[in-house]
Design an enzyme around this catalytic site. Sequence first.
Site, PDB file in Angstrom:
ATOM      1  N   LYS A  15     -22.550 -21.804 -24.777  1.00  0.00           N
ATOM      2  CA  LYS A  15     -21.886 -21.874 -26.086  1.00  0.00           C
ATOM      3  C   LYS A  15     -22.569 -20.946 -27.082  1.00  0.00           C
ATOM      4  CE  LYS A  15     -20.103 -26.464 -25.190  1.00  0.00           C
ATOM      5  NZ  LYS A  15     -20.342 -27.894 -25.173  1.00  0.00           N
ATOM      6  N   GLN A  50     -23.936 -32.322 -28.075  1.00  0.00           N
ATOM      7  CA  GLN A  50     -23.623 -32.194 -26.647  1.00  0.00           C
ATOM      8  C   GLN A  50     -23.676 -33.576 -25.980  1.00  0.00           C
ATOM      9  OE1 GLN A  50     -22.705 -29.233 -25.019  1.00  0.00           O
ATOM     10  NE2 GLN A  50     -22.254 -30.634 -23.343  1.00  0.00           N
ATOM     11  N   ASP A  76     -15.430 -30.214 -32.094  1.00  0.00           N
ATOM     12  CA  ASP A  76     -15.055 -30.795 -30.797  1.00  0.00           C
ATOM     13  C   ASP A  76     -13.751 -31.590 -30.913  1.00  0.00           C
ATOM     14  OD1 ASP A  76     -16.509 -30.246 -28.520  1.00  0.00           O
ATOM     15  OD2 ASP A  76     -18.065 -31.738 -28.892  1.00  0.00           O
TER      16      ASP A  76
END
Length: 286
Positions: free
Chosen positions: A53, A97, A120
């Site tokens: 990422k 995460q 997200d």
Amino acid sequence: MSAQIIDGKARAKEIKEEVKAEVEQLKEKGVVPGLSVILVGNDPASQSYVKMKAKDCQEVGMNSEVIRMEESTSQEELLAEVERLNQDPNVHGILVQLPIPDHIDEKVIINAIAPSKDVDGFHPINVGKMMIGEEDAYLPCTPRGVVDLIKLTGTDLKGKHAVVVGRSNIVGKPASMLLLKEHATVTVCHSKTTNLKEITKQADILVAAVGRAHMITEDFVSPGTVVIDVGTNRIESGKLVGDVDYEKVSQIASHITPVPGGVGPMTRAMLLMNTLDAAKTIHGIK
Ligand code: NDP
């Protein structure tokens, strides 16, 4: 007849080029989109996702930082870090995460992320907005990528029967919502579905998001189906495979995503899109 391969890697590259061009324009206005990723603990898979990422951000000219926290981090410490990022004007996207260690309540952490920075798309505000079709929702990256890949095949989703296997909050459920928004008729299957094969065989579009290697064999699929394989499963040989038996199903389907090189790169590309959107929204740029 062999299915056409839906090249997620190539499509993701295209999206990254578009994002890069927009980032350059934003920079001229004094805005550098920034993504902060918090990684708690030492899970090897998470470490590699986080690295990818950060690399993606660099490639498109965005700022990125990875905040590494010890496995023993308390919920309060993690909340404090999220709050710091919520307040930081240079941070436009925040991602924690997953999975996080068991002693921390995932829901509490997700709920603490400012919805305007929730790239997200997991915060209940964004999930709710997606559900009622509000345009300013951050859509979760994987389902957003799935719909983009289906459209790439030229398939008009209107009136088509889309069958989603899997009902997780991060893939199956939101994918079904986005397909519904595209006017597909959607069936969602899961581990308690009794006649799975009969249902999947009725699909015009089949999305597999289960997490079981090669579970969807040729007898689950009818000729002409568009097959999207979200699954990523590491088998004994170390090879990464999908939920779909690619060799067999590609003889029947009209289009199919490979694993790797299908949905995975799209998830990463959509995270960049969401971060770009967040930066534009926060700075009031259309
Ligand atoms: P989850 O484990 O959270 O959900 C799996 C879903 O599959 C559940 O809804 C479960 O049903 C259902 N399921 C399990 N067994 C069966 C079965 N025998 N028949 C029908 N349904 C079944 O997984 P995720 O949604 O998080 O991920 C799914 C897969 O996608 C994984 O392989 C994951 O690695 C991959 N993934 C890939 C991404 C990418 O970018 N390519 C991103 C995210 C995930 P129930 O609800 O009843 O338990």
